[in-house]
Structure formats: structure tokens, C-alpha cells
Design a protein around this motif. Structure first.
Motif, PDB file in Angstrom:
ATOM      1  N   ASP A 162       0.857  -1.362   0.049  1.00 46.08           N
ATOM      2  CA  ASP A 162       0.047  -0.041  -0.025  1.00 46.08           C
ATOM      3  C   ASP A 162       0.876   1.151   0.029  1.00 46.08           C
ATOM      4  OD1 ASP A 162      -1.801   1.907   0.352  1.00 46.08           O
ATOM      5  OD2 ASP A 162      -2.740   1.118   2.037  1.00 46.08           O
ATOM      6  N   PRO A 163       0.752   1.925  -1.093  1.00 45.15           N
ATOM      7  CA  PRO A 163       1.890   3.228  -1.226  1.00 45.15           C
ATOM      8  C   PRO A 163       1.360   4.285  -0.492  1.00 45.15           C
ATOM      9  CG  PRO A 163       0.619   3.161  -3.254  1.00 45.15           C
ATOM     10  CD  PRO A 163       0.225   1.905  -2.357  1.00 45.15           C
ATOM     11  N   SER A 164       0.258   4.419  -0.053  1.00 49.03           N
ATOM     12  CA  SER A 164      -0.450   5.500   0.608  1.00 49.03           C
ATOM     13  C   SER A 164       0.146   5.662   2.186  1.00 49.03           C
ATOM     14  CB  SER A 164      -1.871   5.472   0.652  1.00 49.03           C
ATOM     15  OG  SER A 164      -2.389   4.465   1.538  1.00 49.03           O
ATOM     16  N   VAL A 165       0.833   4.772   2.666  1.00 51.55           N
ATOM     17  CA  VAL A 165       1.237   4.314   4.124  1.00 51.55           C
ATOM     18  C   VAL A 165       2.487   5.045   4.116  1.00 51.55           C
ATOM     19  CG1 VAL A 165       1.503   3.066   5.953  1.00 51.55           C
ATOM     20  CG2 VAL A 165      -0.370   2.534   4.608  1.00 51.55           C
ATOM     21  N   HIS A 166       2.632   6.160   5.239  1.00 54.48           N
ATOM     22  CA  HIS A 166       3.829   6.593   5.357  1.00 54.48           C
ATOM     23  C   HIS A 166       4.370   6.462   6.810  1.00 54.48           C
ATOM     24  CE1 HIS A 166       4.139   8.099   1.133  1.00 54.48           C
ATOM     25  NE2 HIS A 166       2.803   8.501   1.566  1.00 54.48           N
ATOM     26  N   LEU A 167       5.641   6.414   7.042  1.00 54.24           N
ATOM     27  CA  LEU A 167       6.186   6.681   8.589  1.00 54.24           C
ATOM     28  C   LEU A 167       5.913   8.243   9.146  1.00 54.24           C
ATOM     29  CD1 LEU A 167       9.328   4.662   8.954  1.00 54.24           C
ATOM     30  CD2 LEU A 167       7.201   4.301  10.330  1.00 54.24           C
ATOM     31  N   GLN A 168       5.186   8.314  10.183  1.00 54.47           N
ATOM     32  CA  GLN A 168       4.919   9.645  10.616  1.00 54.47           C
ATOM     33  C   GLN A 168       5.628   9.454  12.099  1.00 54.47           C
ATOM     34  OE1 GLN A 168       0.644   8.934  10.001  1.00 54.47           O
ATOM     35  NE2 GLN A 168       0.779  11.119   9.756  1.00 54.47           N
ATOM     36  N   PRO A 169       7.030   9.822  12.062  1.00 52.27           N
ATOM     37  CA  PRO A 169       7.801   9.504  13.356  1.00 52.27           C
ATOM     38  C   PRO A 169       7.137  10.467  14.422  1.00 52.27           C
ATOM     39  CG  PRO A 169       9.278  10.075  11.355  1.00 52.27           C
ATOM     40  CD  PRO A 169       7.883  10.455  11.022  1.00 52.27           C
ATOM     41  N   VAL A 170       7.040  11.708  14.264  1.00 47.40           N
ATOM     42  CA  VAL A 170       6.542  12.419  15.473  1.00 47.40           C
ATOM     43  C   VAL A 170       5.194  12.117  15.852  1.00 47.40           C
ATOM     44  CG1 VAL A 170       5.861  14.914  15.933  1.00 47.40           C
ATOM     45  CG2 VAL A 170       7.608  14.550  14.472  1.00 47.40           C
ATOM     46  N   HIS A 171       4.467  11.586  14.876  1.00 42.49           N
ATOM     47  CA  HIS A 171       3.109  11.291  15.318  1.00 42.49           C
ATOM     48  C   HIS A 171       3.243   9.885  16.397  1.00 42.49           C
ATOM     49  CE1 HIS A 171      -1.449  10.443  15.138  1.00 42.49           C
ATOM     50  NE2 HIS A 171      -0.907   9.056  14.756  1.00 42.49           N
ATOM     51  N   GLN A 172       4.043   9.105  15.696  1.00 43.67           N
ATOM     52  CA  GLN A 172       4.384   7.643  16.330  1.00 43.67           C
ATOM     53  C   GLN A 172       4.891   7.941  17.774  1.00 43.67           C
ATOM     54  OE1 GLN A 172       2.400   5.879  15.158  1.00 43.67           O
ATOM     55  NE2 GLN A 172       2.775   6.270  12.940  1.00 43.67           N
ATOM     56  N   LEU A 173       5.897   8.880  17.721  1.00 42.86           N
ATOM     57  CA  LEU A 173       6.454   9.080  19.010  1.00 42.86           C
ATOM     58  C   LEU A 173       5.537   9.771  20.107  1.00 42.86           C
ATOM     59  CD1 LEU A 173       9.272   8.778  19.703  1.00 42.86           C
ATOM     60  CD2 LEU A 173       9.635  11.169  19.715  1.00 42.86           C
TER      61      LEU A 173
END
Lengths: 419, 174
Positions: free
Chosen positions: B139-150
Motif C-alpha cells: 500500500d503506497p499511501s502508508v507513510h512513516l510519521q515519526p513525530v506522530h508515532q512518538l
């Protein structure tokens, strides 16, 4: 051999369970329908069954909690918290009167639009039937923008039916169960909708992002597209009827992942994070619904009455009528009819839309923009530099340059040049 | 007087739960997770089912039970999303296994350890979900969002403290 399995039984159980799920994933993502985004289309039959069991486990409790919450809120709203009700009632009555006047003003334009559509053979889709539903739950994760509503197949709902609020579109139904439905919001990454930029008439495809925003990312940079422009549905996706509000353009930035396209972020018209009630569109028709037709007829009659009153006024006080018409023409800065336009056709100056410059359609009062909502410009007896239309646009002015000579400023002394 | 060696700590600290608690506690977490974001959208930062998975895994200290508990909770979560079944199932199954294994070596009654465990597993789950969506589902629409995950990890670590204390009351020493 037995000791091997016994020794590594923990790891073996984990591997087996993970492999089974990987296999299950592989089976599920084989979608027969081409062109659909994974997650956006309804599930296959076997998956629906699994999801139905999960939903059947969770939604009854959600329904009870939601119902009891509604009950207590209703007791509070209807019996206890009745402060300012009289004032609100008065305000609402005034608002209704204003809206009736505005409706009468719009009626003529609407009737004209319908006549033109009929002449050109346009197939307009009007919303004829809706089902109101309450939001009872969510997916519970920020990776899946899905809501659950308290209506299902028993209420006439089907997959892919559009869902709206009075403010704008919300999403579409994905999986529909007997008494519950899964609503896929437009900001989910698997969502999509055909949209139209209202002022520039540019068509685009709206998509949700993984961050929960909605974006148009299939358009190349265009200077005409500006933040604040309204976005409506285009009807091209065969899901949402044409002309429903989607939102306004919030920002336009180059899309680094899809060059040379731009990422146009839209602020949704409906508050997608605080939805309580929604409307599911279950039917559309090429003609106006009966109630709307009756309203339109009433508005037509009111508009006709207003027109007759204006004619009577024009007969009895011709000086006022002439002044108004003359001022409208003068403010438009052009003659009443375009010499290049064919006889009897209105001028096409407002983004290709027909514009009536005869002064009869200036309900709102802004020349060239019917029903703009602004007050009518009164004619000035002695035009000066403050007269609307007399001052050139700011973009044409240069710092330090002499003030432009204008007929309206001929009586004034020229400004001294800046040092 | 019995001698407690380092290796016998597992036997000392191994807990069990009543069947009703085993079933209802994770179910309640899933229910709250599905209902609360409706009125308070920011609640999506919290992952109550993840906290329940970690708690039951480290309390029981049995990797097989931890894997099964995590998988079942994850699959139930999958059922409420529009994703295929298995995304959360795989992630939480693996977390259940690792948490139960870590429970042997770490004092899980210590508050600091609990906070660190929840913080770490929250980030680990984000990474797992990204890998599953991006690599397995393509699924190409998924991106890592480091700040959000933190932020999610910090919030989960904080919320886990009262949840663990509440669930501690239902522990039965084996």
C-alpha cells in the motif's frame, strides 16, 4: 525430535500463527475488481462474514451506550437546559424570513438554470431520498478512518451509497450489515471522489492521506487555483451527486513524491472528527423532488410578485428606476449588450458562466455577479476617485509612479510624485 | 525455608486470571477504543488493546498464551477497520510473544519498567504496521510519521500506568 518441538514450541507456535495470518492476508488482497483501492471496496463474502461477527460483538454495546447517552442528553436538552430558547426562537424566525427572501431571489436563476439544462439535455441528479443515521462507533485506530452508523440493509442501505451532512460530503458506505453499516470517510487513504474547483471549473480526484487529510494530487501547478476556493463534487465518480460541497482549498504545495503534480490540501466542509448524525443518500432522480418543486413554485411566485412590485414602482417613480439601471451599466463599465455576442445571448465573462449585465438580474447588486449578496451600488452624481470602478487595480500601480489620469479624477489636482 | 534463586523468579511472579477477566478486559479495551474517539477524536493516540496485550503477556509470562492473546485482540481490532484481517493480528501476536519473553528477565511490577515497555512496544507496533502495510500489502499511501508515532508512544506509556494498576487487582498468583 520430540525434544526439538518441545524445546522450541513457543517459537514454533508464533511462526505458525504469523504464517497463517500472512496467508490470510494474501488471500484477502486478491481483489477481483480492477481500479479499486485496497480497503475502499466492500469485502468479499467470506471476509464480510468475519467482519460481521466482529461487528456483531461490538456494536450492540455501542448502540446501548449511545442510546443511553442520547436519552440523558435529551432529558437535559428538553427539560433542563431551556435557557435562551425564546431568544433563539426569535432569531430563527428572523432567519427564516431572510432565507425566504433570498430563496425568492435565487428562484429565477434556478429556474433559468433548469430550463437551460433541459435545452442542452443535461442529466442533473437531484437527491430524492435520504436516510438519517446516528454515528455509534469508530474503528478505534488512526490508521483507518471508518465510522459505524446505526442503520443497515434493513433500512434500505447498500454498499457505495454516498453519505453527507448539511455542510458537505462525509464518505460512502463500505460494508453494510443488517442493522449497522461501515462508513468509509473521505479522509481515509483508500477513499476517493471526483471533485470540481468551483471558480476555475477544474476537475480533480480527491484522495485521503495516511495522515487523515484530504488532497487533490492529480493536478499540475496552475496559477488560477488559489487557497480559499470552494471545492464541490463533480459527479464523475458515480457515487456522489454533482454539486455537493466538499470543502475549501487550504494549501497548495508541490507534491515531492509525484512531480510535477501539486498536493492541494482541502479543509473539509463537514467536521469529520465530530460527526453525530449523517444522511445516507439512498435515491436520486433527474427531476426535483415533489417538496422541492413546491418550494420552487412558491419561490417563483414570490419572485414574480417582487418583479411586479418593481414594475409598479418603476411606473410610478420612473426617475429611481432609470438611475438604478444607469448606475448598474456604468458600474459594469461596459454597455448593456456585448457587440460580439450573438443577439439575445448573455455575455460570458464570469469564468465562462453566462452573466446578465442588463441590470435585471443584479439581486445581490455586484455587477456581473448575480446574487453576490452585496448591497446594490447607488449611482454617484459626481464621480471621484472613490467611486467604485474608477480606481485602477493595485497590481497595475507602481511605487513612485504618477497617479493615473482618470476621467473621474479630472476635477482634482494631480498628486505630487514621490521623491 | 524454600530457596528462591534468580531462575525461579518466573515461578514466583507468574499470575493467572479468571476466565471472565481474560475475556472481558480485552473486550472492554476494544469497546472503549471504538467508542471514545467518537466524542474525543484525540483518543486515537491511545491504543488500549495494545496495553491489554502487553499487560496479559507480561503477567502470565507464557509466550504461547501471549501470542494467542495478542493475535485474538489484534484480529478483533482488524474486524473494526477497513483493513484485511491480519494486520493488527500479526503485529499484536508478535508483541504478545516478545512481551511474555521479556517478562522472564525484567521486573514487570516496577513502574519505570512498565512505562518503558509500553513506550517501546508502541513504537515497535508502529514499525510492524508500517512494514505489513507497505511490504506485505504493497500500500503506497502508508507513510512513516515519526513525530506522530512518538507522541502516541508517550501517550500510551502514560495511560498504561493507571490501566496496569487497575488490572493488577484481578491478578491471581499461581
Amino acid at each position: 525430535m520430540d525434544s526439538f518441538f518441545f524445546r522450541f514450541r513457543n517459537a514454533l507456535v508464533l511462526i505458525i500463527i504469523v504464517l497463517l495470518q500472512v496467508f490470510a492476508l494474501a488471500v484477502q488482497v486478491q481483489r477481483p475488481i480492477e481500479g479499486t483501492v485496497p480497503g475502499g471496496a466492500p469485502d468479499g463474502r467470506k471476509i464480510t462474514l468475519l467482519r460481521r461477527w466482529t461487528v456483531a460483538l461490538v456494536t450492540p454495546v455501542e448502540r446501548i451506550v449511545h442510546g443511553s447517552g442520547l436519552h440523558s442528553r435529551s432529558v437535559w436538552d428538553n427539560y433542563i437546559d431551556l435557557r435562551h430558547t425564546r431568544e433563539q426562537n426569535q432569531q430563527l424566525k428572523q432567519e427564516i424570513t431572510q432565507l425566504r427572501e433570498e430563496e425568492a431571489a435565487f428562484a429565477e436563476d434556478a429556474a433559468q438554470g433548469r430550463r437551460l439544462q433541459a435545452v442542452l439535455g443535461f442529466q442533473q441528479q437531484y437527491i430524492s431520498k435520504t436516510v438519517a443515521a446516528q454515528v455509534i462507533g469508530t474503528s478505534g485506530t488512526d490508521r483507518s478512518h471508518v465510522l459505524y452508523i446505526d442503520k443497515g440493509t434493513a433500512d434500505g442501505l447498500r454498499p457505495n451509497q454516498p453519505v453527507i451532512t448539511p455542510y458537505g460530503i462525509v464518505g460512502k458506505l463500505r460494508d453494510v450489515f443488517p442493522h449497522t453499516s461501515q462508513l468509509l470517510l473521505i479522509n481515509d487513504s483508500s477513499s476517493g471522489a471526483g471533485v470540481l474547483l468551483e471558480a476555475t471549473r477544474i476537475r480533480g480526484i480527491l484522495r485521503g492521506t495516511s495522515a487523515g487529510e484530504i488532497q487533490i494530487n492529480n493536478l499540475t501547478p496552475d496559477q488560477r487555483i488559489k487557497p480559499g476556493e470552494q471545492v464541490v463534487t463533480s459527479g464523475g465518480d458515480q457515487v456522489f451527486p454533482r454539486g455537493l460541497p466538499v470543502g475549501i482549498i487550504e494549501s497548495i504545495v508541490p507534491d515531492p513524491q509525484h512531480q510535477p503534480y501539486t498536493a492541494i490540501t482541502i479543509k473539509p466542509a463537514a467536521n469529520l472528527s465530530q460527526l453525530e448524525e449523517v444522511l445516507v443518500i439512498t435515491g436520486t432522480s433527474p427531476t426535483l423532488p415533489a417538496q422541492a418543486q413546491a418550494d420552487a413554485a412558491q419561490a417563483d411566485a414570490t419572485a414574480e410578485e417582487n418583479k411586479r412590485a418593481a414594475e409598479v414602482l418603476a411606473e410610478k417613480l420612473p426617475s429611481i428606476y432609470d438611475q438604478t439601471a444607469g448606475a448598474n451599466q456604468a458600474a459594469a463599465g461596459q454597455p448593456a449588450t456585448d457587440p460580439n455576442a450573438p443577439n439575445g445571448t448573455p455575455n460570458a465573462t464570469n469564468n465562462g458562466k453566462p452573466v446578465d449585465t442588463t441590470g435585471q438580474n443584479l439581486v445581490g447588486g455586484l455587477p456581473g455577479v448575480p446574487n453576490s449578496g452585496l448591497p446594490k451600488v447607488k449611482p454617484s452624481l459626481h464621480p471621484d476617485r472613490y467611486t467604485p470602478g474608477a480606481t485602477p487595480p493595485a497590481t497595475d500601480l507602481q511605487p513612485g509612479a504618477a497617479a493615473p489620469k482618470d476621467s473621474s479624477q479630472s476635477t482634482e489636482s494631480p498628486k505630487p510624485e514621490a521623491p | 525455608m524454600p530457596e528462591h534463586s534468580y531462575t525461579s523468579r518466573a515461578e514466583l511472579d507468574q499470575y493467572a486470571f479468571r476466565p471472565i477477566v481474560t475475556v472481558l478486559a480485552p473486550l472492554l479495551c476494544i469497546l472503549l477504543q471504538a467508542m471514545l474517539p467518537k466524542t474525543w477524536a484525540k483518543f486515537n493516540y491511545v491504543d488500549l488493546p495494545l496495553i491489554a496485550t502487553i499487560f496479559f503477556a507480561v503477567a502470565r509470562r507464557n509466550p504461547i498464551t501471549g501470542t494467542i492473546t495478542g493475535t485474538v485482540i489484534g484480529l478483533l481490532q482488524d474486524g473494526l477497520t477497513n483493513h484485511p484481517f491480519g494486520v493488527y493480528g500479526i503485529a499484536k501476536g508478535i508483541i504478545g510473544y516478545i512481551a511474555a519473553s521479556i517478562g522472564f528477565a525484567v521486573d514487570v511490577d516496577n513502574m519505570v519498567n512498565r512505562v518503558l515497555l509500553n513506550f517501546g512496544f508502541s513504537l515497535f507496533q508502529s514499525g510492524m504496521l508500517y512494514l505489513i502495510s507497505r511490504r506485505l500489502l504493497a500500500d503506497p499511501s502508508v507513510h512513516l510519521q515519526p513525530v506522530h508515532q512518538l507522541i502516541c508512544a508517550v501517550v500510551n506509556a502514560i495511560v498504561a500506568i493507571p490501566v496496569f494498576l487497575l488490572l493488577d487487582r484481578f491478578k491471581i498468583r499461581e
